[in-house]
Design a protein around this motif. Sequence first.
Motif, PDB file in Angstrom:
ATOM      1  N   ASN A 151      -1.692   3.011   2.225  1.00 23.21           N
ATOM      2  CA  ASN A 151      -2.310   1.892   1.500  1.00 23.21           C
ATOM      3  C   ASN A 151      -3.163   1.052   2.442  1.00 23.21           C
ATOM      4  O   ASN A 151      -4.283   0.674   2.133  1.00 23.21           O
ATOM      5  N   GLU A 193      -2.959  -6.953   6.030  1.00 29.24           N
ATOM      6  CA  GLU A 193      -2.777  -7.429   4.654  1.00 29.24           C
ATOM      7  C   GLU A 193      -1.677  -6.657   3.957  1.00 29.24           C
ATOM      8  O   GLU A 193      -0.827  -7.219   3.269  1.00 29.24           O
ATOM      9  N   THR A 194      -1.693  -5.338   4.153  1.00 30.77           N
ATOM     10  CA  THR A 194      -0.677  -4.507   3.516  1.00 30.77           C
ATOM     11  C   THR A 194       0.709  -4.871   4.034  1.00 30.77           C
ATOM     12  O   THR A 194       1.667  -4.990   3.262  1.00 30.77           O
ATOM     13  N   GLN A 216       3.877   5.360   2.910  1.00 34.41           N
ATOM     14  CA  GLN A 216       3.035   5.008   1.766  1.00 34.41           C
ATOM     15  C   GLN A 216       2.249   3.735   2.058  1.00 34.41           C
ATOM     16  O   GLN A 216       1.054   3.639   1.792  1.00 34.41           O
ATOM     17  N   GLN A 217       2.937   2.756   2.646  1.00 34.09           N
ATOM     18  CA  GLN A 217       2.253   1.506   2.960  1.00 34.09           C
ATOM     19  C   GLN A 217       1.187   1.719   4.023  1.00 34.09           C
ATOM     20  O   GLN A 217       0.146   1.070   4.017  1.00 34.09           O
ATOM     21  N   ASN A 268      -1.888  -2.115  -4.116  1.00 32.31           N
ATOM     22  CA  ASN A 268      -1.012  -0.994  -3.767  1.00 32.31           C
ATOM     23  C   ASN A 268       0.179  -1.435  -2.949  1.00 32.31           C
ATOM     24  O   ASN A 268       1.296  -0.969  -3.161  1.00 32.31           O
ATOM     25  N   ALA A 269      -0.052  -2.363  -1.999  1.00 35.11           N
ATOM     26  CA  ALA A 269       1.040  -2.758  -1.108  1.00 35.11           C
ATOM     27  C   ALA A 269       2.158  -3.436  -1.893  1.00 35.11           C
ATOM     28  O   ALA A 269       3.338  -3.100  -1.735  1.00 35.11           O
ATOM     29  N   ILE A 270       1.803  -4.367  -2.767  1.00 37.83           N
ATOM     30  CA  ILE A 270       2.819  -5.078  -3.544  1.00 37.83           C
ATOM     31  C   ILE A 270       3.541  -4.111  -4.468  1.00 37.83           C
ATOM     32  O   ILE A 270       4.772  -4.113  -4.567  1.00 37.83           O
ATOM     33  N   THR A 328       3.900  -0.881  -4.232  1.00 31.74           N
ATOM     34  CA  THR A 328       4.768   0.033  -3.490  1.00 31.74           C
ATOM     35  C   THR A 328       6.086  -0.658  -3.141  1.00 31.74           C
ATOM     36  O   THR A 328       7.161  -0.062  -3.228  1.00 31.74           O
ATOM     37  N   THR A 372       8.445   4.910   2.112  1.00 32.75           N
ATOM     38  CA  THR A 372       7.738   3.679   1.779  1.00 32.75           C
ATOM     39  C   THR A 372       6.839   3.259   2.923  1.00 32.75           C
ATOM     40  O   THR A 372       5.702   2.844   2.725  1.00 32.75           O
ATOM     41  N   GLN A 422       1.919  -8.152   2.584  1.00 31.38           N
ATOM     42  CA  GLN A 422       2.294  -8.023   1.174  1.00 31.38           C
ATOM     43  C   GLN A 422       3.573  -7.223   1.007  1.00 31.38           C
ATOM     44  O   GLN A 422       4.379  -7.501   0.133  1.00 31.38           O
ATOM     45  N   SER A 423       3.770  -6.222   1.864  1.00 32.28           N
ATOM     46  CA  SER A 423       4.936  -5.373   1.654  1.00 32.28           C
ATOM     47  C   SER A 423       6.224  -6.076   2.060  1.00 32.28           C
ATOM     48  O   SER A 423       7.289  -5.733   1.584  1.00 32.28           O
ATOM     49  N   SER A 449       3.061 -12.130  -0.202  1.00 35.46           N
ATOM     50  CA  SER A 449       1.712 -11.893  -0.708  1.00 35.46           C
ATOM     51  C   SER A 449       0.915 -13.176  -0.859  1.00 35.46           C
ATOM     52  O   SER A 449      -0.294 -13.178  -0.691  1.00 35.46           O
TER      53      SER A 449
END
Lengths: 398, 321, 292
Positions: free
Chosen positions: C10, C252-253, C6-7, A229-231, A233, C3, C256-257, C261
């Motif tokens: 997530n 982690e989120t 949203q993250q 989901n993170a990537i 998004t 965003t 990655q955001s 990653s």
Amino acid sequence: MKKSTIKRITGFAAIAMSAAIFAGCTTAKTTTQGNDQTGNTVKIGVNMELSGAAGGYGNQMKQGIQMATKEINSKGGVNVNGKKKKIKLIIKDDKTSTSTSASVAAQLVNNDKVNAIIGTATTNAGTAAIPNETKAKVPALSPSATDPNFTLQKDGKVQPYVFRACYQNNFQGGTGAKFIYNNLKAKRVAVLGDNSTDYGTGLAKAFKQQFKGKVVDTQYFSGGDKDFNAILTAFKNKKIDAIYAPGYYSEIGLIIKQARQIGLNVPIVGSDGMADAKLVQIAGAKNASNIYYTTPFSKTVAKQNPVAVKFMNAYKARYHTEAPTFSALAYDSTYMIKQAIENEKSANSVKITKGLANIKDFNGVTGKITIDSKHDATKPIAVEHLNNGKVVGSTQIK
Amino acid sequence: MILKANWKYNLCWLILMVAGFYLMNTLILVGVINSFLENMMVTIGINIILAVGLNLVIGFAGQFSLGHAGFMAVGAYATAIIISKTPTAGAFYGSIIVGVIVAIVAALVVGIPTLRLRGDYLAIATMGAAEIIRIIINNLKITNGPSGMFNIPQFATWPVIYIMACVTTLIIVNFIHSRGGRAALAVREDEIAADSMGINVFKWKLAAFVLGAATAAVAGSMQASYLQTIAPSNFNIMESIAILIIVVLGGVGSITGSFVAAGILGVVDAALQSFGALRMVIYALVLILIMIFKPSGIMGATELSFKRLFNRKNKKQESGC
Amino acid sequence: MTTLFQQLINGLSLGSIYALLALGYTMVYGIIKLINFAHGDIYMLGAFWGYYTINYWHFNFIFALLSAMVVCAASGVIIEYFAYRPLRHAPRITALITAIGVSYFLENGMSYLYGADTRDFPQVIKQVNYSLWGVRVSNIQILILATACLLMILLQLIIKKTKMGRAMRAVSVDPDAAELVGININQTISFTFALGSSMAGAAGVLIGLYYNSIDPLMGMTPGIKAFVAAVVGGIGSVPGASLGGFLIGLLETAVQSVGLSAYKDAAVYLVLIIILLVLPSGIFGKNVKEKV
């Protein structure tokens, strides 16, 4: 104390060195002429990832090999210079480990005296087995090792005893790049590759080199990951036209599912690792729309290919699921060895090697296969298109 | 001094090692050991180097490290990168030294902060550090990412690995019997007591940790050049655990045990190849059963020692008279 | 801004999964100081149990969830009885190796019996996405988050308010003394395993439903991550495990955001090491002073 230790070590080393020289002088081995076929069977060794990280894929391949062998044997066997010989499979597990794979290869060529080897599924385990196979002059045909350099030596010459039945990454990644640019007309693409195998990174690299548009972002995941989901998004904000996602169905299925759930509806293009009925099951049929993947083994193409239709029906009858690509590749590998034996009229391992190198227009489940000078399998490539979980079309890419 | 005092036993070991070498060489010449058995023995040899090094850290210094594979990766990649560029025997031996040096630096970077932790916390921290090393290797260009490196020239033949296994064991056994080793033992038994006796606890913990890491790097170099293939996935948590299993199975604190366990596991691993998916199930069951019925490992904490053998003989003779 | 939110969602939903797993680790470690490597595999058993009961016996979701919890609790107790109990007075490293052995046994046993490939989990609850100012949340995400919080509170209540909970705390502080005051140690430890394993079973079914993909090796990676979460939070502490889980999920989120990653796991381990250096026994862990 310290001095004495050093003294002792040097003293010991001196003796050991002399021993090493002695060993060097006397261990010159006689050259063998490969493994001859003996008795009423042709022995084919299977060096496969039956446990460990790639265990799932290895077991699918084992099924393909066993199915092909059963078919061949039920028709009397392989025709070795006029005499029908049955195939005897010797299946060994390399547990997705390089050192075990080397050991398995040594055992197959020396103790079991196999005439040819099918395996391995992964590039790393495969390259570890090469020295032992080369020493014994036994050919190894990998159904799915995709690294471009897998069949090459360090100086760029071809590995004499190593073959593959699948595409190499540069070809497949390049095809993906062409398809996205020419057919989908996508200019801004994000790449999301599997970082735990050479397959995912190799394809991602080849794609990035050959794609004419702009690669906006490249991100990686590792096999076994479940949350993307993170990537995704982050991708959503980058105004991309498509995602290129090289990897296996178990993760790409989840990527498709999660992308659609966050409202990222751009085309997702992948590779033959996706070509599995489980992809749609994991992603959900509703989500699996606007999905494309390069594959040798497409359902629509297969309909015009009687070998593939026969294989798919037989597989379904035996294992009660749709045939996965890995089984198809392994099935082809078995028949390629049979073809090599029959062409050369001998099941000596060196002869099989020659036969494999000369395979031309072999009618396989995964298309018409020709082994080129680099021991790569060249075969037509198609892009399959999924909509609502169903294959709705396929495009041949030249 | 020590050499003089212990010359008899050291000579015995030396004779045993050389005899083992010639025995193996003869068996290869005669053809009893084919390349499959040779492969198995080399794997055992590499595992011995790894297990003896980890046993020093866990068994003698009492520091629970779960990051051995990370240091192994350092050595393996040093050798792979160097000898792929310059395939000469000199470069190979040089690359071992480079690997050892880099591993020592890495061990210092990891060890200086984390060795202040205790028990399971240390284990998790070292595991994390090893994973960081692996992930970095996995993403570097020079290491060729997850594809790993292959077509590495083979300089590590079985005699080289045999000698290396002997040399690293000699170094570690000598360390254990030296002042440093006794200090490390004291630290294992009771840190506070050792501290109050004037032992620099941290220094000896670190020394054992660094020495263990250096031998792991040697094992990595051997594996890279023997197998001619390496990939980052060879050095994940599971590999660290595999080495730990050898150490515990043999007996924590017994070098002999590490030898025995590496041998047994090597043979078992080769024998189970034909069992396919069942192999790991059998392996797991064997592991559980051995641990339940022999909780302190095969050898416990005892060592095979010529000194004791001789002494026993002497005593017998005395009592006989 | 959207965003970011949203993250955050997530991260929280990923974190709740780690938290759910970390709870079991932390309980078992708290009471017998064993890193129960097999915990991740019990979670896998739970997922497979859900898969089979829903597919073949047509259980509804709640029943599948509860039965998975019961089955996992039972298997946790059985594993403890056969594999860990004989080793209670053995060196801790021996018990650890046994736990690894049990983990291998479960993973490979399942691969052997049912095949190693991934399968899809039956979607018994239809996924509905809610959209709020552009931020999307699915009902299953909310379900997992709510279950994680609910179980955490429940656990905390059991540990703090019930007789058994008191016994558990006593055993974890000093087993010998606990025995002297009449606590049945074996029973208490079995109960802890049952409780921890049932958490894993619940997690297995929920995560199977959420990601829709299960395989025999699915417990390995999340198991290690969840253990890291438990250590970060201070192993042995229930609120610590949850906090650690959410922390790791968010971290982690975040990694990655921002586009790193490939270094996601490295970042997790780096933060783990840093936290341990500052707080050697985790965020909520008790720092036991060694006495001479």
